[in-house]
Design an enzyme around this catalytic site. Structure first.
Site, PDB file in Angstrom:
ATOM      1  CG  ASP A   7      -6.976  -5.072   1.456  1.00  0.00           C
ATOM      2  OD1 ASP A   7      -7.354  -4.970   0.273  1.00  0.00           O
ATOM      3  OD2 ASP A   7      -6.536  -4.117   2.105  1.00  0.00           O
ATOM      4  CG  ASP A  45      -5.388  -0.924   4.842  1.00  0.00           C
ATOM      5  OD1 ASP A  45      -6.150  -1.306   3.938  1.00  0.00           O
ATOM      6  OD2 ASP A  45      -4.787   0.164   4.804  1.00  0.00           O
ATOM      7  CG  ASP A  90      -1.921  -0.919   1.351  1.00  0.00           C
ATOM      8  OD1 ASP A  90      -2.176  -1.536   0.316  1.00  0.00           O
ATOM      9  OD2 ASP A  90      -2.530  -1.051   2.419  1.00  0.00           O
TER      10      ASP A  90
HETATM   11  P1  ATP Z   1      -3.500   3.031  -0.067  1.00  0.00           P
HETATM   12  O1  ATP Z   1      -4.337   1.982  -0.733  1.00  0.00           O
HETATM   13  O2  ATP Z   1      -2.136   3.096  -0.573  1.00  0.00           O
HETATM   14  O3  ATP Z   1      -3.580   3.020   1.413  1.00  0.00           O
HETATM   15  P2  ATP Z   1      -5.287   5.193  -0.202  1.00  0.00           P
HETATM   16  O4  ATP Z   1      -5.314   5.438   1.254  1.00  0.00           O
HETATM   17  O5  ATP Z   1      -5.275   6.372  -1.082  1.00  0.00           O
HETATM   18  O6  ATP Z   1      -4.083   4.382  -0.632  1.00  0.00           O
HETATM   19  P3  ATP Z   1      -7.950   4.316   0.002  1.00  0.00           P
HETATM   20  O7  ATP Z   1      -7.948   4.490   1.463  1.00  0.00           O
HETATM   21  O8  ATP Z   1      -8.602   3.159  -0.634  1.00  0.00           O
HETATM   22  O9  ATP Z   1      -6.506   4.290  -0.570  1.00  0.00           O
HETATM   23  O10 ATP Z   1      -8.545   5.643  -0.603  1.00  0.00           O
HETATM   24  C1  ATP Z   1      -8.842   5.755  -1.955  1.00  0.00           C
HETATM   25  C2  ATP Z   1      -9.289   7.155  -2.268  1.00  0.00           C
HETATM   26  O11 ATP Z   1     -10.505   7.427  -1.579  1.00  0.00           O
HETATM   27  C3  ATP Z   1      -8.313   8.224  -1.808  1.00  0.00           C
HETATM   28  O12 ATP Z   1      -7.356   8.486  -2.771  1.00  0.00           O
HETATM   29  C4  ATP Z   1      -9.219   9.391  -1.579  1.00  0.00           C
HETATM   30  O13 ATP Z   1      -9.459  10.065  -2.806  1.00  0.00           O
HETATM   31  C5  ATP Z   1     -10.522   8.756  -1.134  1.00  0.00           C
HETATM   32  N1  ATP Z   1     -10.626   8.777   0.334  1.00  0.00           N
HETATM   33  C6  ATP Z   1      -9.778   8.202   1.210  1.00  0.00           C
HETATM   34  N2  ATP Z   1     -10.203   8.397   2.473  1.00  0.00           N
HETATM   35  C7  ATP Z   1     -11.333   9.085   2.408  1.00  0.00           C
HETATM   36  C8  ATP Z   1     -12.260   9.591   3.384  1.00  0.00           C
HETATM   37  N3  ATP Z   1     -12.090   9.402   4.686  1.00  0.00           N
HETATM   38  N4  ATP Z   1     -13.310  10.278   2.941  1.00  0.00           N
HETATM   39  C9  ATP Z   1     -13.502  10.466   1.626  1.00  0.00           C
HETATM   40  N5  ATP Z   1     -12.692  10.026   0.683  1.00  0.00           N
HETATM   41  C10 ATP Z   1     -11.611   9.352   1.039  1.00  0.00           C
END
Ligand code: ATP
Length: 914
Positions: A651, A647, A344
């Site tokens: 997954d 996480d 990630d």
């Molecule tokens: P990784 O998979 O590397 O942890 P990430 O944290 O960007 O990356 P996700 O948590 O799946 O992956 O988030 C995907 C997308 O969703 C983010 O890029 C963001 O645009 C949106 N996002 C993440 N957290 C929130 C939230 N709390 N509220 C609204 N949108 C969110």
């Protein structure tokens, strides 16, 4: 107050089971019965209840009795054989031989017993490092507590992926699906809701209850703890459900079965030799038997499984010290063979310390100053307070948000999601007061964020009754929900969405490695109480975007470099925007020119084509958990050994599919941890690489243990076999062979398990997935050293006999020569891949030196102590002869180092996979 009696006396119970029917009560009645409220318990009251009810944990399974564990050490074919031989020897009057055999067996059992105990202790100690946590409400404030501290009456908040920490009566449920397989055996998730269930409902139909140990497959819930620890349903079913780690790995199984095969093989040869000795060379049968016993002891590596167990346990311990907790032991072995790490991005490769850096609305872009979560800083264009679009954006950022900021010791910390925390900071920089705002615009309902939909939405009602929907999420996702945007110098006017403008803005922010979020809002009917997807999917007004910086972790940059030199590919698999992901991948130097693919592109190609492109692609962006599964499979089909991080609740399949599934300790859900083989306590990519390094070291050390142990056995056996076959005098007596095995097993035999990593351990390619433990190089090495040992033994025996020193002295010199050769060989084997002639190589480690002291003391006693002469038939050796023995060791070392140098230059060590 005695809550337990109050509860049992005053509430309806199922007559037959005497279990309070919490599921049939209204939530108000449950609050009343447990003397708690929707603000949670007072912390002091919670402390009192903890004393009254005890911790929320299931009683541990009783440990195996030490005596049983000790006796189990004797449960081994070779030991049976040895003990029978001892009895026979005693019967025919060889009391000394019999007692030496018993002594050897006992020493072996004690060593095995102690090592097994240490290994078990190591595993138990690390289990506590990943004890589950829970979010509870106490005195109306959220607390993240150890799940063991939950008491009846606690208000517990859960979301998808969490494990239910106690039996809970649901007071609030949103889209709740729960996997209750461990209780009911039902594999399909059960729907849950607040309404009471019928009193007589069986466990599986109690839809108002959440049971301890089950997993939230989706949705959110708040519940009151009604039973904890052994009082929970799972506690009632079985008090012994605690997982017991077994010290079994594929490698150990392989070695055990090899050992068994070897034992029978050795016994067969031994019997043949006994027949030969008696029939051809006229040995008395007792003498022949003793020789055969010695041969069997000499040839079978009886100490090997115990040493390998401790090597694995030490690996687990070292990994734990580097924040990687192994949940399933085979991972220790697999880690060393990992050839791709799929990681990630957020929080693993980056710090997950977010700061909002820019705001872009339809009219302008503005920068935000300040660092961290402290609200010191400003939004450059908002000085005069004339920026309605920005104000609305910042308000939606604060209201569509579950995080809280707390200031402790002059540091601002986030409770909740770091990106949401950064938005609270942003709102404070804009002059908004979080608590006042959240009171003024009370939240009525929400659609929680999930990685699949990539947005979050809330329904808020202002004091005067106006309702609004706020949405935040991945910008392209939010834009797709909008019918217009706010624009115009003073805001307020709705215009059509200018998609091209936003695309440029998003790309500009993402190219800097910023994480971008989009914001939108809409008015809602005053009657709306529940927010559904239909309410937000169309017709919103776009407000703008916020760009966050989330710098790469410095240690991750170094760890990525280590991976590259170790021949391990790193792939970033992230939910984030492709440009952001590529920019971060560049900063981390994941590849020289990182190539990227989006989840949508992965969807468009077949598994076969994915296999072809997956190797050359370093970044997978905007992916969902299903993509992860396909990527792992594609890599595995290419023969890769894949470590994969995860996480979220979704997954779990890819974590299970990966060769090493790695869950995040902090950010990860319990569902991910359950599926994973390893948990990262600090969520840090560098910890994965540290674990891989330890995994390689463990494998190296196991190979060292084997390649050191087997030649001893080989050398001794050759000597005995040659002596019998050619009718020569035995260069060592059977009890002397037993002595050598005993003294070496308890000293030098153990130290290789403690060897630190060789300096070049991360500069060679990963080992092949199916590389045998003993490859051609080691097999050659074992044979070669066995022959050298045999030459040494017969050489010194011959010298001593020719010099007229007599048989006892000659045999004593033989025993000493073998031990000295073992010592020098140990120093050689400590570095399988490089020369041992280095300051580090010569000085050894504390455990090497300690073992050396014990072995030397033992040999001096063997040679010079009168009682040892009586026991083992040894005799004092003159000083000069002692020097010859040491010289033989030095010559052996020279030969072996020369061989290693040749192999490094021309042979299998070039590839380091020998
Ligand atoms: P990784 O998979 O590397 O942890 P990430 O944290 O960007 O990356 P996700 O948590 O799946 O992956 O988030 C995907 C997308 O969703 C983010 O890029 C963001 O645009 C949106 N996002 C993440 N957290 C929130 C939230 N709390 N509220 C609204 N949108 C969110």
């Amino acid at each position: 107050m005695n809550l337990r009696t109050a509860a049992e006396g005053g509430i309806p119970a199922d007559e037959d089971k005497q279990i309070p029917s919490w599921h049939a009560l209204s939530t108000a009645a449950v609050f009343a019965q447990l003397q708690t409220s929707d603000e949670g318990l007072d912390p002091q009251e919670a402390g009192r209840r903890l004393e009254c009810y005890g911790p929320n944990e299931l009683p541990a399974p009783p440990p195996r009795h030490p005596l049983l564990r000790f006796l189990a050490q004797f449960n081994n074919t070779l030991i049976y054989f040895l003990l029978s031989a001892a009895v026979l020897a005693a019967i025919v009057g060889h009391v000394i031989d019999a007692s030496v055999i018993v002594g050897v067996v006992l020493v072996n059992a004690v060593v095995g017993f102690i090592q097994e105990g240490r290994a078990e202790q190591a595993l138990n100690a690390i289990r506590d490092m990943i004890a589950p946590h829970a979010r509870v409400l106490r005195a109306d404030r959220q607390h993240d507590i150890d799940a063991r501290a939950i008491v009846p009456g606690d208000v517990v908040m859960l979301e998808a992926g969490d494990m239910v920490p106690a039996d809970l009566r649901i007071v609030r449920a949103r889209n709740l699906l729960v996997n209750e397989a461990i209780l009911t055996g039902e594999s399909l998730p059960a729907g849950k809701r607040e309404e009471p269930a019928p009193r007589g409902a069986p466990l599986g139909d109690r839809h108002s209850m959440l049971f301890s140990g089950t997993l939230l497959a989706s949705g959110q819930a708040t519940g009151i703890a009604v039973a904890t620890g052994a009082e929970t349903e799972i506690g009632r079913i079985s008090a012994l459900i605690g997982e017991v780690q077994t010290l079994e790995t594929p490698l150990l199984r392989q070695i055990n079965s090899f050992g068994r095969f070897f034992t029978y093989f050795a016994l067969a040869i031994a019997v043949a030799l006994m027949a030969l000795a008696m029939l051809v060379h006229d040995y008395p049968w007792v003498d022949a038997l003793m020789i055969v016993v010695a041969l069997a002891v000499g040839v079978v590596p009886e100490g090997l499984p115990a040493v390998i167990t401790i090597t694995l346990a030490i690996g687990v311990q070292r990994m734990a010290r580097r924040n990687a907790v192994v949940r399933r032991l085979p991972a220790v072995e697999t880690l060393g063979a990992v050839s791709v790490i799929c990681s990630d991005k957020t929080g693993t490769l980056t710090k997950n310390e977010m700061t909002a850096r820019r705001i872009a609305t339809a009219d302008r872009e503005t920068l935000v100053t300040g660092a961290g979560y402290s609200p010191d800083g400003r939004i450059e264009t908002m000085e005069d307070g004339v920026a309605p679009a920005e104000t609305l954006l910042v308000r939606s950022a604060l209201l569509c948000n579950d995080a809280e900021l707390v200031e402790a010791a002059e540091r601002w910390n986030v409770l909740g999601d770091p990106m949401e925390g950064a938005l609270v900071t942003l709102a404070m920089k804009a002059g908004l007061h979080p608590e006042a705002e959240r009171e003024r615009f009370a939240r009525i309902d929400e659609i929680p964020f999930d990685a699949q939909h990539r947005f979050m939405a809330t329904l808020n009602r202002e004091l005067d009754g106006d309702s609004r929907i706020f949405v935040k999420g991945a910008p392209e996702r939010v834009l797709a929900m909008c019918a217009g945007q706010i624009s115009g110098e003073h805001g307020g006017t709705d215009a059509a969405v200018d998609a091209e403008y936003w695309r440029r803005r998003i790309a500009a922010a993402a190219a800097n490695g910023e994480r971008v979020l989009g914001f939108a809002t809409a008015r809602a009917p005053a009657t709306l109480e529940r927010l559904g997807f239909r309410d937000v999917e169309t017709g919103l007004t776009f407000l703008g975007i916020v760009g966050f910086i989330d710098p790469p972790r410095e240690e991750a940059i170094a760890a990525v470099a280590d991976c590259r030199s170790a021949g391990i590919a790193v792939k970033m698999i992230t939910g984030d925007h492709v440009d952001t992901a590529v920019a971060i991948a560049r900063q981390l130097a994941i590849a020289d020119d990182p190539r990227a693919m989006t989840g949508a592109e992965v969807d468009r190609i077949s598994d076969h084509d994915l296999g072809a492109v997956v190797e050359g692609t370093s970044v997978f962006a905007r992916t969902s958990p299903e993509h992860k599964l396909r990527i792992v499979r594609a890599l595995q089909q290419n023969g890769r050994v894949v470590a994969m991080t995860g996480d979220g609740v979704n997954d779990a399949p890819s974590l299970k599919q990966a060769d090493v599934g790695i869950a995040m300790g902090r950010k990860g859900t319990e569902a991910a941890k359950e599926a994973a083989q390893m948990v990262l306590v600090d969520d840090n990519f560098a910890s994965i690489v540290a674990a891989v390094k330890e995994g390689r070291t463990v494998f190296d050390n196991i190979r060292k243990v084997i390649s050191w142990t087997l030649p001893t056995n080989g050398g001794e056996s050759f000597c005995v076999v040659l002596a019998i076959v050619f009718g020569l005098a035995l260069p060592m007596t059977p009890v002397q062979i037993l002595w050598i095995n005993m003294i070496l097993t308890v000293t030098l035999g153990l130290v290789l398990a403690f060897e630190p990593a060789e300096p070049n351990v991360m500069q060679r390619p990963p080992r092949e997935r199916d590389a045998p433990l003993v490859g051609p190089f080691l097999a050659w090495r074992i044979l070669f050293v066995s022959i050298l040992f045999t030459i040494g033994v017969f050489g010194i025996y011959d010298y001593a006999m020719r010099s007229g020193l007599g048989e006892p002295v000659a045999r004593t010199m033989v025993v000493n020569t073998l031990v000295v050769m073992e010592i020098f060989y140990l120093f050689n084997v400590r570095y399988l891949h490089m020369t041992s002639f280095s300051p580090r190589g010569v000085l050894g480690t504390p455990s090497v030196l300690l073992a050396l002291v014990v072995v030397v003391a033992g040999q001096f006693a063997f040679t010079y102590a009168p009682f040892m002469h009586a026991l083992f038939g040894s005799a004092p050796v003159a000083f000069f002869d002692g020097l010859i023995i040491v010289a033989i060791g030095i010559v052996l070392m020279g030969i072996l180092e020369g061989e290693k140098a040749l192999m490094r230059r021309f042979g299998p060590l070039r590839k380091a996979n020998g």
